[in-house]
Write a protein that holds these residues in place. Structure first.
Motif, PDB file in Angstrom:
ATOM      1  N   MET A   1      23.935  -6.033  -1.044  1.00 52.14           N
ATOM      2  CA  MET A   1      25.054  -6.868  -0.658  1.00 52.14           C
ATOM      3  C   MET A   1      24.574  -8.023   0.222  1.00 52.14           C
ATOM      4  O   MET A   1      25.045  -9.140   0.047  1.00 52.14           O
ATOM      5  N   LYS A   2      23.676  -7.732   1.149  1.00 50.74           N
ATOM      6  CA  LYS A   2      23.147  -8.760   2.039  1.00 50.74           C
ATOM      7  C   LYS A   2      22.393  -9.823   1.237  1.00 50.74           C
ATOM      8  O   LYS A   2      22.518 -11.027   1.502  1.00 50.74           O
ATOM      9  N   ALA A   3      21.659  -9.395   0.214  1.00 47.58           N
ATOM     10  CA  ALA A   3      20.918 -10.321  -0.631  1.00 47.58           C
ATOM     11  C   ALA A   3      21.873 -11.240  -1.385  1.00 47.58           C
ATOM     12  O   ALA A   3      21.601 -12.434  -1.561  1.00 47.58           O
ATOM     13  N   LEU A   4      23.018 -10.736  -1.820  1.00 44.17           N
ATOM     14  CA  LEU A   4      24.011 -11.529  -2.531  1.00 44.17           C
ATOM     15  C   LEU A   4      24.604 -12.604  -1.619  1.00 44.17           C
ATOM     16  O   LEU A   4      24.750 -13.768  -2.009  1.00 44.17           O
ATOM     17  N   VAL A   5      24.931 -12.245  -0.382  1.00 35.48           N
ATOM     18  CA  VAL A   5      25.479 -13.203   0.584  1.00 35.48           C
ATOM     19  C   VAL A   5      24.455 -14.289   0.879  1.00 35.48           C
ATOM     20  O   VAL A   5      24.781 -15.485   0.912  1.00 35.48           O
ATOM     21  N   VAL A   6      23.200 -13.903   1.070  1.00 35.64           N
ATOM     22  CA  VAL A   6      22.149 -14.880   1.345  1.00 35.64           C
ATOM     23  C   VAL A   6      21.963 -15.799   0.139  1.00 35.64           C
ATOM     24  O   VAL A   6      21.817 -17.018   0.285  1.00 35.64           O
ATOM     25  N   ALA A   7      22.014 -15.262  -1.076  1.00 35.41           N
ATOM     26  CA  ALA A   7      21.853 -16.067  -2.287  1.00 35.41           C
ATOM     27  C   ALA A   7      23.011 -17.059  -2.434  1.00 35.41           C
ATOM     28  O   ALA A   7      22.803 -18.239  -2.748  1.00 35.41           O
ATOM     29  N   LEU A   8      24.241 -16.604  -2.200  1.00 38.04           N
ATOM     30  CA  LEU A   8      25.406 -17.496  -2.297  1.00 38.04           C
ATOM     31  C   LEU A   8      25.362 -18.587  -1.226  1.00 38.04           C
ATOM     32  O   LEU A   8      25.649 -19.756  -1.499  1.00 38.04           O
ATOM     33  N   PHE A   9      24.989 -18.204  -0.011  1.00 32.61           N
ATOM     34  CA  PHE A   9      24.887 -19.182   1.063  1.00 32.61           C
ATOM     35  C   PHE A   9      23.817 -20.226   0.731  1.00 32.61           C
ATOM     36  O   PHE A   9      24.012 -21.416   0.935  1.00 32.61           O
ATOM     37  N   GLY A  10      22.683 -19.762   0.195  1.00 34.48           N
ATOM     38  CA  GLY A  10      21.607 -20.670  -0.195  1.00 34.48           C
ATOM     39  C   GLY A  10      22.046 -21.621  -1.294  1.00 34.48           C
ATOM     40  O   GLY A  10      21.719 -22.811  -1.285  1.00 34.48           O
ATOM     41  N   MET A  11      22.811 -21.118  -2.252  1.00 35.98           N
ATOM     42  CA  MET A  11      23.295 -21.956  -3.340  1.00 35.98           C
ATOM     43  C   MET A  11      24.272 -23.010  -2.817  1.00 35.98           C
ATOM     44  O   MET A  11      24.215 -24.178  -3.204  1.00 35.98           O
ATOM     45  N   LEU A  12      25.172 -22.605  -1.933  1.00 33.32           N
ATOM     46  CA  LEU A  12      26.111 -23.561  -1.347  1.00 33.32           C
ATOM     47  C   LEU A  12      25.380 -24.622  -0.540  1.00 33.32           C
ATOM     48  O   LEU A  12      25.740 -25.801  -0.550  1.00 33.32           O
ATOM     49  N   LEU A  13      24.342 -24.220   0.163  1.00 41.03           N
ATOM     50  CA  LEU A  13      23.540 -25.157   0.937  1.00 41.03           C
ATOM     51  C   LEU A  13      22.858 -26.165   0.027  1.00 41.03           C
ATOM     52  O   LEU A  13      22.834 -27.365   0.319  1.00 41.03           O
ATOM     53  N   MET A  14      22.332 -25.726  -1.092  1.00 43.84           N
ATOM     54  CA  MET A  14      21.671 -26.621  -2.048  1.00 43.84           C
ATOM     55  C   MET A  14      22.671 -27.591  -2.661  1.00 43.84           C
ATOM     56  O   MET A  14      22.386 -28.772  -2.816  1.00 43.84           O
ATOM     57  N   VAL A  15      23.859 -27.108  -3.007  1.00 47.37           N
ATOM     58  CA  VAL A  15      24.889 -27.988  -3.564  1.00 47.37           C
ATOM     59  C   VAL A  15      25.285 -29.028  -2.528  1.00 47.37           C
ATOM     60  O   VAL A  15      25.468 -30.201  -2.843  1.00 47.37           O
ATOM     61  N   GLY A  16      25.394 -28.618  -1.289  1.00 46.51           N
ATOM     62  CA  GLY A  16      25.716 -29.556  -0.212  1.00 46.51           C
ATOM     63  C   GLY A  16      24.660 -30.628  -0.047  1.00 46.51           C
ATOM     64  O   GLY A  16      24.959 -31.770   0.286  1.00 46.51           O
ATOM     65  N   MET A  17      23.408 -30.297  -0.296  1.00 50.80           N
ATOM     66  CA  MET A  17      22.333 -31.281  -0.177  1.00 50.80           C
ATOM     67  C   MET A  17      22.363 -32.259  -1.341  1.00 50.80           C
ATOM     68  O   MET A  17      21.979 -33.404  -1.218  1.00 50.80           O
ATOM     69  N   VAL A  18      22.850 -31.817  -2.494  1.00 46.08           N
ATOM     70  CA  VAL A  18      22.915 -32.685  -3.670  1.00 46.08           C
ATOM     71  C   VAL A  18      24.056 -33.682  -3.521  1.00 46.08           C
ATOM     72  O   VAL A  18      23.945 -34.831  -3.908  1.00 46.08           O
ATOM     73  N   ILE A  19      25.180 -33.249  -2.961  1.00 42.99           N
ATOM     74  CA  ILE A  19      26.329 -34.137  -2.763  1.00 42.99           C
ATOM     75  C   ILE A  19      26.149 -34.805  -1.403  1.00 42.99           C
ATOM     76  O   ILE A  19      26.455 -34.238  -0.367  1.00 42.99           O
ATOM     77  N   THR A  20      25.650 -36.019  -1.434  1.00 43.58           N
ATOM     78  CA  THR A  20      25.378 -36.771  -0.208  1.00 43.58           C
ATOM     79  C   THR A  20      26.551 -37.700   0.097  1.00 43.58           C
ATOM     80  O   THR A  20      27.405 -37.935  -0.761  1.00 43.58           O
ATOM     81  N   PRO A  21      26.572 -38.265   1.261  1.00 42.13           N
ATOM     82  CA  PRO A  21      27.643 -39.218   1.576  1.00 42.13           C
ATOM     83  C   PRO A  21      27.696 -40.401   0.618  1.00 42.13           C
ATOM     84  O   PRO A  21      28.741 -40.998   0.422  1.00 42.13           O
TER      85      PRO A  21
END
Length: 113
Positions: A1-21
């Protein structure tokens, strides 16, 4: 379960880096949300066809020098004319209509008797 949360958080972080101002909506797209004054009433103070400007004394007592879209807008105007000015989205006067001042005794007083 912890690995899933870390994976989802990492994916959201990567998407956030792709969508720039720079991908966000520019302010020019938001400008129509600001309500600009589209017309003004007043009296002509001066007309400057060379500079494409008209100066008016507004009905609220402010003196404004405004740019016009073209010289044809200024044809037939003289100082002292009562007018209504229509503005375009760029803040330039696109149309000037001469108006008749409202008489000081309007509405007419009721007759006594």
């Amino acid at each position: 379960m912890k690995a899933l949360v870390v994976a989802l958080f990492g994916m959201l972080l990567m998407v956030g880096m792709v969508i720039t101002p720079s991908h966000a909506a520019p302010l020019s797209l938001l400008e129509p949300l600001v309500f600009a004054k589209s017309s003004t009433d007043g009296m002509i103070e001066s007309v400057d066809p060379a500079e494409l400007r008209v100066t008016i004394l507004t009905d609220v007592g402010q003196k404004e020098s405004l740019p016009v879209t073209n010289v044809a807008v200024l044809v037939g105007l003289t100082p002292g004319d009562r007018v209504n000015l229509e503005m375009n989205e760029d803040g330039k006067v696109k149309k000037i209509v001469k108006t008749t001042p409202i008489p000081k005794d309007f509405p007419a007083p009721e007759p006594k008797g």
